[in-house]
Design a protein around this motif. Structure first.
Motif, PDB file in Angstrom:
ATOM      1  N   ILE A 138       4.044  -1.159   1.914  1.00 32.10           N
ATOM      2  CA  ILE A 138       4.183  -0.137   0.872  1.00 32.10           C
ATOM      3  C   ILE A 138       2.815   0.210   0.299  1.00 32.10           C
ATOM      4  O   ILE A 138       2.472   1.397   0.120  1.00 32.10           O
ATOM      5  N   GLY A 139       2.028  -0.807  -0.004  1.00 31.82           N
ATOM      6  CA  GLY A 139       0.688  -0.561  -0.521  1.00 31.82           C
ATOM      7  C   GLY A 139      -0.166   0.190   0.473  1.00 31.82           C
ATOM      8  O   GLY A 139      -0.934   1.096   0.102  1.00 31.82           O
ATOM      9  N   LEU A 140      -0.033  -0.150   1.766  1.00 28.40           N
ATOM     10  CA  LEU A 140      -0.839   0.516   2.786  1.00 28.40           C
ATOM     11  C   LEU A 140      -0.443   1.982   2.928  1.00 28.40           C
ATOM     12  O   LEU A 140      -1.316   2.863   3.087  1.00 28.40           O
ATOM     13  N   VAL A 141       0.849   2.268   2.861  1.00 29.15           N
ATOM     14  CA  VAL A 141       1.308   3.662   2.921  1.00 29.15           C
ATOM     15  C   VAL A 141       0.747   4.460   1.748  1.00 29.15           C
ATOM     16  O   VAL A 141       0.208   5.565   1.925  1.00 29.15           O
ATOM     17  N   LEU A 142       0.861   3.908   0.548  1.00 30.70           N
ATOM     18  CA  LEU A 142       0.341   4.601  -0.634  1.00 30.70           C
ATOM     19  C   LEU A 142      -1.165   4.744  -0.576  1.00 30.70           C
ATOM     20  O   LEU A 142      -1.729   5.772  -0.999  1.00 30.70           O
ATOM     21  N   LEU A 143      -1.851   3.733  -0.051  1.00 28.59           N
ATOM     22  CA  LEU A 143      -3.309   3.776   0.048  1.00 28.59           C
ATOM     23  C   LEU A 143      -3.752   4.901   0.972  1.00 28.59           C
ATOM     24  O   LEU A 143      -4.652   5.694   0.632  1.00 28.59           O
ATOM     25  N   LEU A 144      -3.140   5.002   2.147  1.00 25.83           N
ATOM     26  CA  LEU A 144      -3.527   6.048   3.086  1.00 25.83           C
ATOM     27  C   LEU A 144      -3.159   7.428   2.552  1.00 25.83           C
ATOM     28  O   LEU A 144      -3.914   8.393   2.731  1.00 25.83           O
ATOM     29  N   ALA A 145      -1.987   7.534   1.905  1.00 26.92           N
ATOM     30  CA  ALA A 145      -1.558   8.834   1.378  1.00 26.92           C
ATOM     31  C   ALA A 145      -2.488   9.322   0.274  1.00 26.92           C
ATOM     32  O   ALA A 145      -2.910  10.489   0.265  1.00 26.92           O
ATOM     33  N   THR A 146      -2.806   8.461  -0.681  1.00 22.39           N
ATOM     34  CA  THR A 146      -3.695   8.879  -1.781  1.00 22.39           C
ATOM     35  C   THR A 146      -5.110   9.113  -1.285  1.00 22.39           C
ATOM     36  O   THR A 146      -5.805  10.010  -1.787  1.00 22.39           O
ATOM     37  N   ALA A 147      -5.544   8.340  -0.293  1.00 23.65           N
ATOM     38  CA  ALA A 147      -6.877   8.585   0.283  1.00 23.65           C
ATOM     39  C   ALA A 147      -6.918   9.950   0.966  1.00 23.65           C
ATOM     40  O   ALA A 147      -7.933  10.667   0.892  1.00 23.65           O
ATOM     41  N   ALA A 148      -5.817  10.331   1.648  1.00 23.11           N
ATOM     42  CA  ALA A 148      -5.769  11.649   2.276  1.00 23.11           C
ATOM     43  C   ALA A 148      -5.818  12.755   1.234  1.00 23.11           C
ATOM     44  O   ALA A 148      -6.506  13.772   1.412  1.00 23.11           O
ATOM     45  N   VAL A 149      -5.083  12.586   0.116  1.00 24.20           N
ATOM     46  CA  VAL A 149      -5.110  13.584  -0.961  1.00 24.20           C
ATOM     47  C   VAL A 149      -6.498  13.674  -1.566  1.00 24.20           C
ATOM     48  O   VAL A 149      -7.006  14.768  -1.851  1.00 24.20           O
ATOM     49  N   LEU A 150      -7.144  12.533  -1.756  1.00 18.01           N
ATOM     50  CA  LEU A 150      -8.503  12.523  -2.300  1.00 18.01           C
ATOM     51  C   LEU A 150      -9.466  13.236  -1.356  1.00 18.01           C
ATOM     52  O   LEU A 150     -10.310  14.038  -1.789  1.00 18.01           O
ATOM     53  N   ALA A 151      -9.339  12.955  -0.062  1.00 18.41           N
ATOM     54  CA  ALA A 151     -10.201  13.627   0.914  1.00 18.41           C
ATOM     55  C   ALA A 151      -9.886  15.112   1.026  1.00 18.41           C
ATOM     56  O   ALA A 151     -10.749  15.903   1.428  1.00 18.41           O
ATOM     57  N   GLY A 152      -8.644  15.496   0.646  1.00 15.88           N
ATOM     58  CA  GLY A 152      -8.266  16.903   0.697  1.00 15.88           C
ATOM     59  C   GLY A 152      -8.655  17.687  -0.541  1.00 15.88           C
ATOM     60  O   GLY A 152      -8.271  18.849  -0.659  1.00 15.88           O
ATOM     61  N   GLY A 153      -9.357  17.048  -1.470  1.00 19.03           N
ATOM     62  CA  GLY A 153      -9.847  17.764  -2.641  1.00 19.03           C
ATOM     63  C   GLY A 153      -9.204  17.378  -3.944  1.00 19.03           C
ATOM     64  O   GLY A 153      -9.552  17.929  -4.999  1.00 19.03           O
ATOM     65  N   GLY A 154      -8.250  16.457  -3.915  1.00 14.36           N
ATOM     66  CA  GLY A 154      -7.612  16.028  -5.153  1.00 14.36           C
ATOM     67  C   GLY A 154      -8.502  15.063  -5.915  1.00 14.36           C
ATOM     68  O   GLY A 154      -8.591  13.883  -5.551  1.00 14.36           O
TER      69      GLY A 154
END
Length: 514
Positions: free
Chosen positions: A245-261
């Motif tokens: 669960i932590g890994l899923v959230l980590l990758l998802a939020t990292a993708a949003v951060l890399a996408g400009g969030g």
């Protein structure tokens, strides 16, 4: 359109539509639904999804006999984890390709005039995998429920183990979006898949298969055919689910951060996901506790302290708590074997005790040591298929030799009597003879499997037994009972047993000397 007078001239502004509030998350949800539907247009996703669902249905409908008809739910939950692997890989590659669609088509610059920010589009791509995770969860739940409703099912499943498949699908989707934002080329995802498999192989080899490195993988299988009681398994399933669960959230939020969030909730979510992942990773690598090791040792060396016993006919059946309902099934086999015997063996009171070797959990498949207690028979935790004639052979050897240790040492003509007792009353005795022999043969010498140490059949004994199994059952049974004392006397040769039973005397000698 409205025209506004400003100091430097006229400016046209778009009309304001009352009652139309800005709802960015509704747009995100709509885009996520579109991207989810679009993923089904990709052949890899569609094919692997159909294969996954179809294979699961086929296995459930075909597993009506043998060991699959008597599932242990603590094994079934782990069995749901491997099937979604290909679906997850297909989603990783195709979600990555979908997230790069605008770049491939050269339409990135047009997004600047849209209301939705680029980072929200990233969120939509991550959410597009959610329907596939839900579908995976439904398949997993359906598979487990089907197995749990089988009449022969025993044990208890783990929700954390069942959650691995859906979480793996989400993990692959989030990873595909993250790679699209970090390395915006369609070749990155396939190369990443190969790189991850290669890295996993090197890590496992470099750490010697250490527990902490093994559990870093999303799906952790067990290379073992044994079944243990639920409380002796010792897999850190809950911590591993937390890690995923932590890994899923980590990758998802990292993708949003890399996408400009760059908003503070995204950064806080990234920090929280990192802490969650680290907590799960550390907790799942703790290894086997001293309490669990002690419990495994007690179950191995002193199973009677954890078992309850029931009486069926003249015999007693002792089992671990999850298997107490199977005593009736074991009693049916014992009754069948004893019905072919004569003399004291036909009335002998047996103690059927369930025994396991749980000392090292799933990492060891060592053979259970034969019991030296007179008239005690060992039965394992798995049932159905080959396990039935193996147990019948153990019962027959104890009836003839007195205990399992002496039964394992039989090599004279008494083996003919043992194998007749074990197989003579079976629905398909010839098939059971194949199943109980290590080489699946009906000729020559062979090892006969039992729940403990195996028995040994010479080529001559095999030929006599095969002939007996082809003759009318009542005829052979009557002869065996009439000459019971001769057929069970220590030192009786195979040739003597064949003459008494009216079978062809084999040319091969007994192999006791070997």
């Amino acid at each position: 359109m409205n025209t506004v007078m400003e100091p430097d001239g006229l400016r046209t502004t778009p009309p304001v539509v009352p009652g139309e509030p800005h709802r960015p998350w509704a747009a995100v949800a709509a885009l996520a639904r579109f991207e989810a539907r679009d993923l089904l247009r990709y052949i890899p996703v569609l094919v692997t999804l159909l294969v996954y669902v179809g294979y699961t249905l086929w296995t459930l409908l075909s597993e009506r006999e043998g060991m699959n008809a008597f599932p242990a739910l603590q094994d079934v939950d782990r069995g749901t984890q491997s099937a979604p692997l290909l679906l997850g890989i297909a989603l990783l590659v195709c979600v990555n390709r979908g997230a790069l669609r605008s770049r491939r088509h050269g339409t990135d610059r047009h997004f600047d005039v849209l209301v939705m920010e680029p980072w929200r589009r990233t969120v939509a791509h991550v959410l597009s995998v959610l329907p596939f995770a839900v579908l995976t969860a439904l398949v997993v739940l359906g598979e487990f429920t089907w197995q749990a409703l089988r009449p022969g099912a025993v044990g208890h499943g783990s929700v954390a183990e069942l959650a691995v498949g859906p979480l793996y699908v989400l993990l692959c989707g989030a990873l595909g979006v993250l790679i699209a934002r970090l390395v915006p080329t369609v070749f990155a995802a396939p190369i990443l898949v190969l790189g991850l498999f290669t890295a996993a192989t090197f890590i496992s080899a470099g750490t010697g298969g250490a527990e902490w490195s093994r559990w870093l993988s999303p799906v952790v299988g067990e290379n073992s055919s044994k079944t243990l009681p639920s409380d002796l398994i010792g897999r850190p399933a809950a911590w591993h689910a937390l890690y995923l669960i932590g890994l899923v959230l980590l990758l998802a939020t990292a993708a949003v951060l890399a996408g400009g969030g760059r908003a503070w909730p995204v950064k806080a979510g990234l920090a929280g996901a990192l802490a969650l992942t680290a907590t799960g990773a550390v907790a799942q690598s703790g290894g086997v506790s001293a309490e669990l090791s002690a419990a495994r040792e007690r179950a191995t060396l002193s199973p009677e302290k954890q078992q309850s016993c029931t009486r069926h006919g003249a015999s007693t059946y002792c089992a671990f708590p999850e298997w107490t309902g199977r005593a009736d099934t074991w009693a049916g086999v014992v009754d069948r074997v004893q019905s072919l015997a004569a003399g004291p063996a036909a009335e002998q009171r047996l103690l059927v005790r369930q025994r396991i070797d749980a000392t090292y959990g799933y990492t060891s498949d060592s053979t259970i040591t034969p019991a030296t207690t007179p008239h005690q028979v060992t039965v394992g935790t798995r049932w159905g298929g080959n396990r039935v004639p193996e147990f019948a052979a153990a019962v027959a050897s104890v009836l003839v030799a007195g205990d399992e240790t002496k039964g394992g040492e039989l090599c004279d003509g008494r083996m003919v009597t043992v194998m007749w007792l074990a197989l003579g009353g079976a629905a398909d005795p010839t098939a059971d003879l194949r199943d109980v022999r290590l080489d699946d043969s009906l000729s020559g010498s062979a090892i006969v499997l039992t729940p403990t140490h195996p028995l040994s059949m010479s080529a001559g004994q095999t030929s006599v037994v095969v002939e007996l199994l082809k003759r009318p059952r009542d005829e052979v049974t009557a002869t065996v009972k009439k000459h019971w004392a001769e057929l069970t006397a220590p030192g009786v040769t195979t040739a003597e047993a064949a003459r008494v039973l009216g079978a062809e005397v084999p040319k091969e000698d007994d192999e006791c000397g070997e």
